[in-house]
Motif scaffolding. Structure first.
Motif, PDB file in Angstrom:
ATOM      1  N   ALA A 248     -27.332 -12.020  55.003  1.00 18.89           N
ATOM      2  CA  ALA A 248     -26.957 -11.758  56.491  1.00 18.89           C
ATOM      3  C   ALA A 248     -27.064 -12.917  57.152  1.00 18.89           C
ATOM      4  CB  ALA A 248     -28.102 -10.872  57.169  1.00 18.89           C
ATOM      5  N   PHE A 249     -28.112 -13.959  56.891  1.00 17.37           N
ATOM      6  CA  PHE A 249     -28.002 -15.278  57.392  1.00 17.37           C
ATOM      7  C   PHE A 249     -26.837 -16.124  57.056  1.00 17.37           C
ATOM      8  CE2 PHE A 249     -33.241 -15.220  56.781  1.00 17.37           C
ATOM      9  CZ  PHE A 249     -33.344 -14.410  57.849  1.00 17.37           C
ATOM     10  N   THR A 250     -26.494 -16.123  55.905  1.00 14.80           N
ATOM     11  CA  THR A 250     -25.497 -16.850  55.323  1.00 14.80           C
ATOM     12  C   THR A 250     -24.112 -16.702  55.911  1.00 14.80           C
ATOM     13  OG1 THR A 250     -24.724 -18.181  53.296  1.00 14.80           O
ATOM     14  CG2 THR A 250     -24.583 -15.831  53.322  1.00 14.80           C
ATOM     15  N   ASN A 251     -24.180 -15.376  56.314  1.00 13.81           N
ATOM     16  CA  ASN A 251     -22.954 -14.963  56.977  1.00 13.81           C
ATOM     17  C   ASN A 251     -22.973 -14.965  58.541  1.00 13.81           C
ATOM     18  OD1 ASN A 251     -21.708 -13.811  54.608  1.00 13.81           O
ATOM     19  ND2 ASN A 251     -22.727 -11.943  54.534  1.00 13.81           N
ATOM     20  N   SER A 252     -23.916 -15.495  59.101  1.00 10.64           N
ATOM     21  CA  SER A 252     -24.141 -15.681  60.654  1.00 10.64           C
ATOM     22  C   SER A 252     -23.518 -17.214  60.757  1.00 10.64           C
ATOM     23  CB  SER A 252     -25.666 -15.368  61.145  1.00 10.64           C
ATOM     24  OG  SER A 252     -25.646 -16.013  62.379  1.00 10.64           O
ATOM     25  N   ALA A 253     -22.368 -17.220  61.362  1.00 10.45           N
ATOM     26  CA  ALA A 253     -21.868 -18.551  61.572  1.00 10.45           C
ATOM     27  C   ALA A 253     -22.639 -19.418  62.618  1.00 10.45           C
ATOM     28  CB  ALA A 253     -20.343 -18.410  62.313  1.00 10.45           C
ATOM     29  N   LYS A 254     -23.260 -18.649  63.632  1.00  7.36           N
ATOM     30  CA  LYS A 254     -24.166 -19.301  64.621  1.00  7.36           C
ATOM     31  C   LYS A 254     -25.312 -19.948  64.063  1.00  7.36           C
ATOM     32  CE  LYS A 254     -22.616 -17.109  68.990  1.00  7.36           C
ATOM     33  NZ  LYS A 254     -22.877 -16.199  69.625  1.00  7.36           N
ATOM     34  N   LEU A 255     -25.788 -19.160  63.016  1.00 13.98           N
ATOM     35  CA  LEU A 255     -27.263 -19.725  62.243  1.00 13.98           C
ATOM     36  C   LEU A 255     -26.912 -20.905  61.530  1.00 13.98           C
ATOM     37  CD1 LEU A 255     -30.221 -19.375  61.712  1.00 13.98           C
ATOM     38  CD2 LEU A 255     -29.668 -17.762  60.134  1.00 13.98           C
ATOM     39  N   VAL A 256     -25.748 -20.688  60.808  1.00 10.64           N
ATOM     40  CA  VAL A 256     -25.510 -21.806  59.849  1.00 10.64           C
ATOM     41  C   VAL A 256     -25.131 -23.004  60.496  1.00 10.64           C
ATOM     42  CG1 VAL A 256     -23.572 -22.124  57.893  1.00 10.64           C
ATOM     43  CG2 VAL A 256     -24.791 -20.157  57.906  1.00 10.64           C
ATOM     44  N   ASP A 257     -24.616 -22.844  61.749  1.00 10.36           N
ATOM     45  CA  ASP A 257     -24.069 -24.218  62.563  1.00 10.36           C
ATOM     46  C   ASP A 257     -25.270 -24.806  62.999  1.00 10.36           C
ATOM     47  OD1 ASP A 257     -22.237 -25.744  64.063  1.00 10.36           O
ATOM     48  OD2 ASP A 257     -22.793 -24.596  65.599  1.00 10.36           O
ATOM     49  N   LEU A 258     -26.137 -24.034  63.500  1.00 12.99           N
ATOM     50  CA  LEU A 258     -27.566 -24.354  63.965  1.00 12.99           C
ATOM     51  C   LEU A 258     -28.388 -25.156  62.878  1.00 12.99           C
ATOM     52  CD1 LEU A 258     -29.290 -24.172  66.772  1.00 12.99           C
ATOM     53  CD2 LEU A 258     -30.218 -22.458  65.669  1.00 12.99           C
TER      54      LEU A 258
ATOM     55  N   GLU B 162     -28.217 -32.524  60.274  1.00 14.18           N
ATOM     56  CA  GLU B 162     -27.342 -33.706  60.675  1.00 14.18           C
ATOM     57  C   GLU B 162     -28.422 -34.738  61.531  1.00 14.18           C
ATOM     58  OE1 GLU B 162     -23.936 -31.989  62.511  1.00 14.18           O
ATOM     59  OE2 GLU B 162     -23.286 -31.604  60.373  1.00 14.18           O
ATOM     60  N   SER B 163     -29.269 -34.093  62.258  1.00 11.70           N
ATOM     61  CA  SER B 163     -30.167 -34.786  63.257  1.00 11.70           C
ATOM     62  C   SER B 163     -31.248 -35.440  62.672  1.00 11.70           C
ATOM     63  CB  SER B 163     -30.200 -34.013  64.518  1.00 11.70           C
ATOM     64  OG  SER B 163     -30.676 -32.826  64.425  1.00 11.70           O
ATOM     65  N   ASN B 164     -31.618 -35.043  61.217  1.00  8.00           N
ATOM     66  CA  ASN B 164     -32.820 -35.354  60.408  1.00  8.00           C
ATOM     67  C   ASN B 164     -33.695 -34.580  60.989  1.00  8.00           C
ATOM     68  OD1 ASN B 164     -31.638 -37.013  58.576  1.00  8.00           O
ATOM     69  ND2 ASN B 164     -31.173 -38.763  60.159  1.00  8.00           N
ATOM     70  N   LYS B 165     -33.733 -33.294  61.528  1.00  3.36           N
ATOM     71  CA  LYS B 165     -35.038 -32.703  61.715  1.00  3.36           C
ATOM     72  C   LYS B 165     -35.373 -31.618  60.762  1.00  3.36           C
ATOM     73  CE  LYS B 165     -34.529 -32.389  66.814  1.00  3.36           C
ATOM     74  NZ  LYS B 165     -34.277 -31.622  68.115  1.00  3.36           N
ATOM     75  N   PRO B 166     -36.623 -31.149  60.696  1.00  4.15           N
ATOM     76  CA  PRO B 166     -37.032 -30.402  59.596  1.00  4.15           C
ATOM     77  C   PRO B 166     -36.402 -28.979  59.540  1.00  4.15           C
ATOM     78  CG  PRO B 166     -38.994 -31.405  60.607  1.00  4.15           C
ATOM     79  CD  PRO B 166     -37.609 -31.649  61.544  1.00  4.15           C
ATOM     80  N   TYR B 167     -35.950 -28.791  58.173  1.00  6.79           N
ATOM     81  CA  TYR B 167     -35.713 -27.018  58.096  1.00  6.79           C
ATOM     82  C   TYR B 167     -36.041 -26.575  56.781  1.00  6.79           C
ATOM     83  CZ  TYR B 167     -31.903 -29.236  55.344  1.00  6.79           C
ATOM     84  OH  TYR B 167     -31.263 -30.078  54.341  1.00  6.79           O
ATOM     85  N   GLY B 168     -36.363 -25.352  56.713  1.00  9.50           N
ATOM     86  CA  GLY B 168     -37.003 -24.824  55.525  1.00  9.50           C
ATOM     87  C   GLY B 168     -36.475 -23.300  54.883  1.00  9.50           C
ATOM     88  N   ALA B 169     -36.691 -23.024  53.896  1.00 11.53           N
ATOM     89  CA  ALA B 169     -36.323 -21.731  53.347  1.00 11.53           C
ATOM     90  C   ALA B 169     -37.197 -21.278  52.290  1.00 11.53           C
ATOM     91  CB  ALA B 169     -34.779 -21.646  53.087  1.00 11.53           C
TER      92      ALA B 169
ATOM     93  N   GLU C 185     -27.956 -23.514  49.883  1.00 11.03           N
ATOM     94  CA  GLU C 185     -27.021 -24.375  48.804  1.00 11.03           C
ATOM     95  C   GLU C 185     -25.628 -24.081  49.144  1.00 11.03           C
ATOM     96  OE1 GLU C 185     -25.932 -26.264  45.821  1.00 11.03           O
ATOM     97  OE2 GLU C 185     -28.138 -26.241  45.641  1.00 11.03           O
ATOM     98  N   PRO C 186     -25.086 -22.835  49.366  1.00 10.10           N
ATOM     99  CA  PRO C 186     -23.722 -22.624  49.642  1.00 10.10           C
ATOM    100  C   PRO C 186     -22.948 -23.468  50.847  1.00 10.10           C
ATOM    101  CG  PRO C 186     -24.776 -20.511  49.911  1.00 10.10           C
ATOM    102  CD  PRO C 186     -25.669 -21.576  49.330  1.00 10.10           C
ATOM    103  N   HIS C 187     -23.978 -23.771  51.748  1.00  8.85           N
ATOM    104  CA  HIS C 187     -23.470 -24.363  53.103  1.00  8.85           C
ATOM    105  C   HIS C 187     -23.779 -26.097  53.056  1.00  8.85           C
ATOM    106  CE1 HIS C 187     -22.163 -20.970  55.129  1.00  8.85           C
ATOM    107  NE2 HIS C 187     -23.238 -20.381  54.650  1.00  8.85           N
ATOM    108  N   GLY C 188     -24.008 -26.482  51.472  1.00  7.20           N
ATOM    109  CA  GLY C 188     -24.317 -27.855  51.553  1.00  7.20           C
ATOM    110  C   GLY C 188     -25.488 -28.565  52.091  1.00  7.20           C
ATOM    111  N   LEU C 189     -26.543 -27.553  52.485  1.00  8.00           N
ATOM    112  CA  LEU C 189     -27.819 -27.982  53.089  1.00  8.00           C
ATOM    113  C   LEU C 189     -28.955 -28.438  51.984  1.00  8.00           C
ATOM    114  CD1 LEU C 189     -27.563 -25.436  55.930  1.00  8.00           C
ATOM    115  CD2 LEU C 189     -27.816 -27.693  56.383  1.00  8.00           C
ATOM    116  N   LEU C 190     -28.622 -28.412  50.547  1.00 10.90           N
ATOM    117  CA  LEU C 190     -29.255 -28.878  49.746  1.00 10.90           C
ATOM    118  C   LEU C 190     -28.878 -30.227  49.169  1.00 10.90           C
ATOM    119  CD1 LEU C 190     -30.870 -25.742  47.742  1.00 10.90           C
ATOM    120  CD2 LEU C 190     -31.821 -27.074  49.948  1.00 10.90           C
ATOM    121  N   LYS C 191     -27.567 -30.581  49.497  1.00  8.85           N
ATOM    122  CA  LYS C 191     -26.983 -31.822  48.741  1.00  8.85           C
ATOM    123  C   LYS C 191     -28.049 -33.076  49.062  1.00  8.85           C
ATOM    124  CE  LYS C 191     -22.443 -33.947  48.850  1.00  8.85           C
ATOM    125  NZ  LYS C 191     -21.209 -34.007  49.701  1.00  8.85           N
TER     126      LYS C 191
END
Length: 394
Positions: free
Chosen positions: A289-299, A305-312, A322-328
């Motif tokens: 459900a998260f990966t299908n939420s365009a608004k969440l993925v965009d956020l 991109e702004s080098n702010k912390p994120y996690g999962a 991974e699928p959205h390139g966020l572990l590159k």
């Protein structure tokens, strides 16, 4: 092998119940196949638990009066434990349970405040939250075990012992083999009570712009409730400002083990704010459900991109990041069965991995370490260890 008949369990909750203790007990017991009824001791199904977490019960305790249960397990928290103690219907049910040889259990403040005050620990060995030990009646043998079983009564110390407590209850209901079968996939700690650790690579300082970190925790139908609640609860204890946002059409979500949680706001509203950290619980179908939420993925992409912390944690590193390139170019871990989806698996055996501004972790059994590692990154190790001690985690 024929499956065991489903055991019936009652978990009462009230305003001021400790949400980690309630949710961990419900979730872990449901994993064993137990038929768990979450019953509200309030006048309404919705309960305002501690730390601003809102839960919705399956029924009212008054509706359960005629039912029989194999186990009644009381979560702690204040004033939740006192509300359970003052619920006459519950007291009557727990007394009958004791007389009929059923199992009674309580954790944190509840052994002293509820079971002890009802006289149901007389002559037994029992434990409870350290600050409530002196409230146990004089006719109780006080022990400092993380979990204490004496006959048909099980007591435990706090949120940091809730997984051990729940697994002990499964062992009482179904035997040791079933308890171990449930514990394995949860990625439980190999040595309870020891210090927590994290693997940190490319260390950077995690900064925040306000008095305290602003944290977004999205939730969806099928999110893993233990993971979500432990993250929210522990970060709020550390005084972070946590916004719980539903990616669904309404505020109430039904988590993976059917625990009902009420978000603070919808994601549509939450995306208008800036966050020092965005952290995703796992669970299926929550992570998809998260990966299908365009608004969440965009956020999330803007956050990275702004080098702010994120996690999962759990399924979310593999199915969302991974699928959205966020572990590159990053080292990460995920739920063991999902690690094959990570492009870089080199650090995936670690329970918590921090790589610069990214933090990932494995599953429900690593959630507390994950949340404490976040506290450590924002506030320092001493604050995290103080919190871990107060939870009776270390």
């Amino acid at each position: 092998m024929a499956s065991s008949p489903s055991k019936k369990v009652l978990v009462p909750i009230a305003d001021g119940t400790e949400p980690m203790e309630a949710v961990i007990t419900i979730d872990v017991l449901r994993r064993s196949g137990a038929d768990v009824t979450v019953a509200s001791a309030a006048s309404d199904l919705r309960v305002d638990a501690c730390w601003g977490i809102k839960l919705v019960a399956d029924s009212l305790i008054s509706d359960c009066k005629g039912s029989s249960f194999d186990l009644i397990a009381l979560p702690g928290g204040m004033p939740g434990s006192a509300s359970l103690r003052d619920c006459e219907v519950l007291e009557e049910m727990v007394r009958k349970q004791s007389e009929s040889g059923g199992i009674n259990a309580a954790i944190c403040a509840a052994p002293a405040v509820a079971l002890g005050s009802w006289g149901l620990l007389k002559g037994l060995k029992a434990t409870c939250y350290p600050a409530f030990m002196d409230k146990l009646p004089a006719d109780v043998t006080k022990v400092e075990s993380r979990v204490q079983v004496d006959g048909k009564v099980v007591t435990s110390r706090g949120a940091g012992t809730a997984i051990e407590f729940s697994l002990a209850l499964i062992e009482m209901l179904y035997g040791k083999e079933k308890s171990e079968e449930v514990a394995g996939p949860m990625v439980t700690r190999p040595h309870h009570g020891e210090d927590y650790t994290m693997m940190e690579l490319n260390p950077v300082e995690w900064k925040y712009d306000h008095d305290t970190p602003q944290v977004l925790v999205p939730i969806a139908n099928g999110s893993e409730e233990m993971e979500a609640v432990m993250i929210i609860d522990i970060l709020r204890r550390a005084k972070a400002n946590v916004v719980v946002a539903s990616v669904e059409d309404g505020l109430e979500i039904v988590a993976s083990r059917k625990v009902k949680i009420v978000a603070d706001k919808l994601l549509d509203e939450a995306v208008k704010l800036q966050y020092d950290l965005i952290v995703l619980p796992g669970g299926l179908p929550g992570a998809p459900a998260f990966t299908n939420s365009a608004k969440l993925v965009d956020l999330l992409k803007k956050q990275a991109e702004s080098n702010k912390p994120y996690g999962a944690i759990c399924a979310s590193p593999a199915l969302v990041l991974e699928p959205h390139g966020l572990l590159k170019g990053k080292k990460a871990t995920a739920y063991p069965a999902m690690c094959s989806k990570l492009s870089d698996k080199s650090e995936s055996e670690n329970r918590v991995v921090v790589d610069g501004n990214l933090i990932t972790s494995r599953g429900p059994g690593t959630s507390m370490e994950f949340a404490l590692a976040i506290v450590e990154k924002f506030f320092g190790r001493e604050k995290a260890l103080d919190l871990a001690r107060s939870l009776v985690f270390v």
